[in-house]
Write a protein that holds these residues in place. Structure first.
Motif, PDB file in Angstrom:
ATOM      1  N   GLU A 292       0.943  -1.311   0.051  1.00  0.00           N
ATOM      2  CA  GLU A 292       0.117   0.059  -0.107  1.00  0.00           C
ATOM      3  C   GLU A 292       0.990   1.169   0.080  1.00  0.00           C
ATOM      4  OE1 GLU A 292      -3.606   0.337   2.462  1.00  0.00           O
ATOM      5  OE2 GLU A 292      -2.620   2.075   3.404  1.00  0.00           O
ATOM      6  N   PHE A 293       0.648   2.176  -0.803  1.00  0.00           N
ATOM      7  CA  PHE A 293       1.097   3.464  -0.900  1.00  0.00           C
ATOM      8  C   PHE A 293       0.226   4.483  -1.474  1.00  0.00           C
ATOM      9  CE2 PHE A 293       1.725   1.037  -4.817  1.00  0.00           C
ATOM     10  CZ  PHE A 293       1.378   1.797  -5.771  1.00  0.00           C
ATOM     11  N   GLU A 294       0.816   5.653  -1.144  1.00  0.00           N
ATOM     12  CA  GLU A 294       0.133   6.979  -1.634  1.00  0.00           C
ATOM     13  C   GLU A 294       0.890   7.688  -2.992  1.00  0.00           C
ATOM     14  OE1 GLU A 294      -0.954   9.591   1.379  1.00  0.00           O
ATOM     15  OE2 GLU A 294      -2.240   8.436   2.400  1.00  0.00           O
ATOM     16  N   ILE A 295       0.080   8.245  -3.691  1.00  0.00           N
ATOM     17  CA  ILE A 295       0.738   8.811  -4.908  1.00  0.00           C
ATOM     18  C   ILE A 295      -0.506  10.168  -5.144  1.00  0.00           C
ATOM     19  CG2 ILE A 295      -0.683   7.319  -6.765  1.00  0.00           C
ATOM     20  CD1 ILE A 295       1.769   7.710  -8.460  1.00  0.00           C
ATOM     21  N   LYS A 296       0.267  11.128  -5.518  1.00  0.00           N
ATOM     22  CA  LYS A 296      -0.556  12.390  -6.008  1.00  0.00           C
ATOM     23  C   LYS A 296      -1.488  12.057  -7.273  1.00  0.00           C
ATOM     24  CE  LYS A 296       0.819  16.065  -3.879  1.00  0.00           C
ATOM     25  NZ  LYS A 296       1.578  17.227  -4.204  1.00  0.00           N
ATOM     26  N   LYS A 297      -2.646  12.448  -7.136  1.00  0.00           N
ATOM     27  CA  LYS A 297      -3.654  12.343  -8.103  1.00  0.00           C
ATOM     28  C   LYS A 297      -2.989  12.802  -9.533  1.00  0.00           C
ATOM     29  CE  LYS A 297      -7.823  12.594  -5.465  1.00  0.00           C
ATOM     30  NZ  LYS A 297      -8.850  13.281  -4.885  1.00  0.00           N
ATOM     31  N   SER A 298      -2.573  14.045  -9.531  1.00  0.00           N
ATOM     32  CA  SER A 298      -2.221  14.574 -10.768  1.00  0.00           C
ATOM     33  C   SER A 298      -1.099  13.968 -11.662  1.00  0.00           C
ATOM     34  CB  SER A 298      -1.746  15.935 -10.723  1.00  0.00           C
ATOM     35  OG  SER A 298      -0.805  16.109  -9.675  1.00  0.00           O
ATOM     36  N   ARG A 299      -0.199  13.452 -10.712  1.00  0.00           N
ATOM     37  CA  ARG A 299       1.193  12.375 -11.196  1.00  0.00           C
ATOM     38  C   ARG A 299       0.262  11.384 -11.727  1.00  0.00           C
ATOM     39  NH1 ARG A 299       5.952  11.157  -7.176  1.00  0.00           N
ATOM     40  NH2 ARG A 299       5.884  13.630  -7.369  1.00  0.00           N
ATOM     41  N   PHE A 300      -0.323  10.520 -10.886  1.00  0.00           N
ATOM     42  CA  PHE A 300      -0.757   9.204 -11.334  1.00  0.00           C
ATOM     43  C   PHE A 300      -1.737   9.296 -12.491  1.00  0.00           C
ATOM     44  CE2 PHE A 300      -3.882   5.592 -11.190  1.00  0.00           C
ATOM     45  CZ  PHE A 300      -3.132   4.515 -11.225  1.00  0.00           C
ATOM     46  N   LYS A 301      -2.478  10.275 -12.751  1.00  0.00           N
ATOM     47  CA  LYS A 301      -3.713  10.476 -13.944  1.00  0.00           C
ATOM     48  C   LYS A 301      -2.927  10.573 -15.178  1.00  0.00           C
ATOM     49  CE  LYS A 301      -7.623  13.274 -15.236  1.00  0.00           C
ATOM     50  NZ  LYS A 301      -8.461  14.232 -14.965  1.00  0.00           N
ATOM     51  N   LYS A 302      -1.759  11.623 -15.284  1.00  0.00           N
ATOM     52  CA  LYS A 302      -0.746  11.737 -16.381  1.00  0.00           C
ATOM     53  C   LYS A 302      -0.199  10.364 -16.651  1.00  0.00           C
ATOM     54  CE  LYS A 302       1.190  15.672 -16.320  1.00  0.00           C
ATOM     55  NZ  LYS A 302       1.900  16.746 -16.266  1.00  0.00           N
ATOM     56  N   ILE A 303       0.202   9.578 -15.733  1.00  0.00           N
ATOM     57  CA  ILE A 303       1.165   8.579 -16.194  1.00  0.00           C
ATOM     58  C   ILE A 303       0.392   7.550 -16.665  1.00  0.00           C
ATOM     59  CG2 ILE A 303       2.452   6.636 -15.222  1.00  0.00           C
ATOM     60  CD1 ILE A 303       4.048   8.864 -13.268  1.00  0.00           C
ATOM     61  N   ILE A 304      -0.942   7.306 -15.915  1.00  0.00           N
ATOM     62  CA  ILE A 304      -1.685   6.010 -16.471  1.00  0.00           C
ATOM     63  C   ILE A 304      -2.329   6.275 -17.808  1.00  0.00           C
ATOM     64  CG2 ILE A 304      -4.017   6.858 -15.259  1.00  0.00           C
ATOM     65  CD1 ILE A 304      -2.301   3.195 -15.285  1.00  0.00           C
ATOM     66  N   GLU A 305      -2.832   7.557 -17.996  1.00  0.00           N
ATOM     67  CA  GLU A 305      -3.352   7.892 -19.414  1.00  0.00           C
ATOM     68  C   GLU A 305      -2.410   7.598 -20.356  1.00  0.00           C
ATOM     69  OE1 GLU A 305      -4.510  12.067 -19.025  1.00  0.00           O
ATOM     70  OE2 GLU A 305      -6.758  11.647 -18.176  1.00  0.00           O
ATOM     71  N   ASN A 306      -1.108   7.933 -20.464  1.00  0.00           N
ATOM     72  CA  ASN A 306      -0.031   7.651 -21.293  1.00  0.00           C
ATOM     73  C   ASN A 306       0.033   6.125 -21.511  1.00  0.00           C
ATOM     74  OD1 ASN A 306       0.561  10.276 -22.181  1.00  0.00           O
ATOM     75  ND2 ASN A 306       1.929  10.674 -20.515  1.00  0.00           N
TER      76      ASN A 306
END
Length: 217
Positions: A15-29
């Motif tokens: 389990e870990f936390e990640i910034k929404k904006s960072r994850f959203k950009k990476i997963i979209e790519n």
């Protein structure tokens, strides 16, 4: 005499936390790279943790995208391939959406938990939780680390170029294969790149120049 124990150690979720904006950009790519055929492991995105590094990887069999993210807390080694179909259905909202007027950017994070056969993505501020199924470990994900060369050694040299142009160029390339031809001056790595592509459906032949620049060492 004590019997040898063959009982498998109980798996502890990662389990870990990640910034929404960072994850959203990476997963979209990442989702742009997967094979658009649900049910195959190439339709998935591999999540791999090792210490402070979270690695995401996806491939359609011809291209590969690998993204490495630094986590705030170290994690044990674990890897799982999650369904691209279900990942594409996740909706990531900022803290000020859904009627919220203020943005708590410092706390605007997702909690991601990786299990043995699935994962959860939880947005605690907006009280949303997604269950993402994983692919069976019996179906291996391509071992891409064996394919990625060590670009810090010869005969590789580092040059920079504007990646935004490639996105625009892809829209006018071959609509079916999305293929283009990259021509590089073998005697001068800093000479301009020439990219050509033919869109036979629209009868368009395109030629582009990209001016590389030398990177600081």
């Amino acid at each position: 005499m004590a019997k040898n124990s063959t009982k498998k150690a109980k798996f502890k979720p990662v389990e870990f936390e990640i910034k929404k904006s960072r994850f959203k950009k990476i997963i979209e790519n990442q989702l742009k790279t997967i094979l658009q055929e649900p049910g195959t492991v190439l339709n998935g995105v591999q999540f791999k943790t090792d210490g402070n590094i979270l690695t995401l990887a996806s491939t359609d069999g011809n291209t590969l995208l690998k993204s490495e993210i630094v986590l705030e807390t170290p994690q044990p080694k674990h890897e799982i391939v999650l369904s691209g179909l279900y990942l594409s259905k996740t909706k990531i909202f900022n803290s000020y959406e859904n009627g919220r007027k203020s943005s708590f950017s410092l706390f605007d994070t997702l909690v991601i938990t990786l299990y043995e056969d699935h994962a959860t993505i939880e947005d605690k501020l907006n009280k949303i939780k997604y269950n993402i199924p994983g692919f069976s470990s019996d179906v291996p994900f391509p071992k891409y680390d064996q394919l990625i060369p060590d670009i810090t050694k010869e005969p590789y040299t580092r040059i920079g170029f504007n990646t935004k142009f490639l996105e625009r160029f892809s829209n006018i390339s071959n609509g079916r294969t999305k293929e283009g031809v990259l021509s590089v001056n073998k005697n001068n790595s800093l000479a301009c790149f020439v990219i050509t592509a033919e869109n036979q459906e629209d009868f368009v032949k395109s030629t582009a120049l990209i001016m590389p620049r030398e990177l600081r060492k």
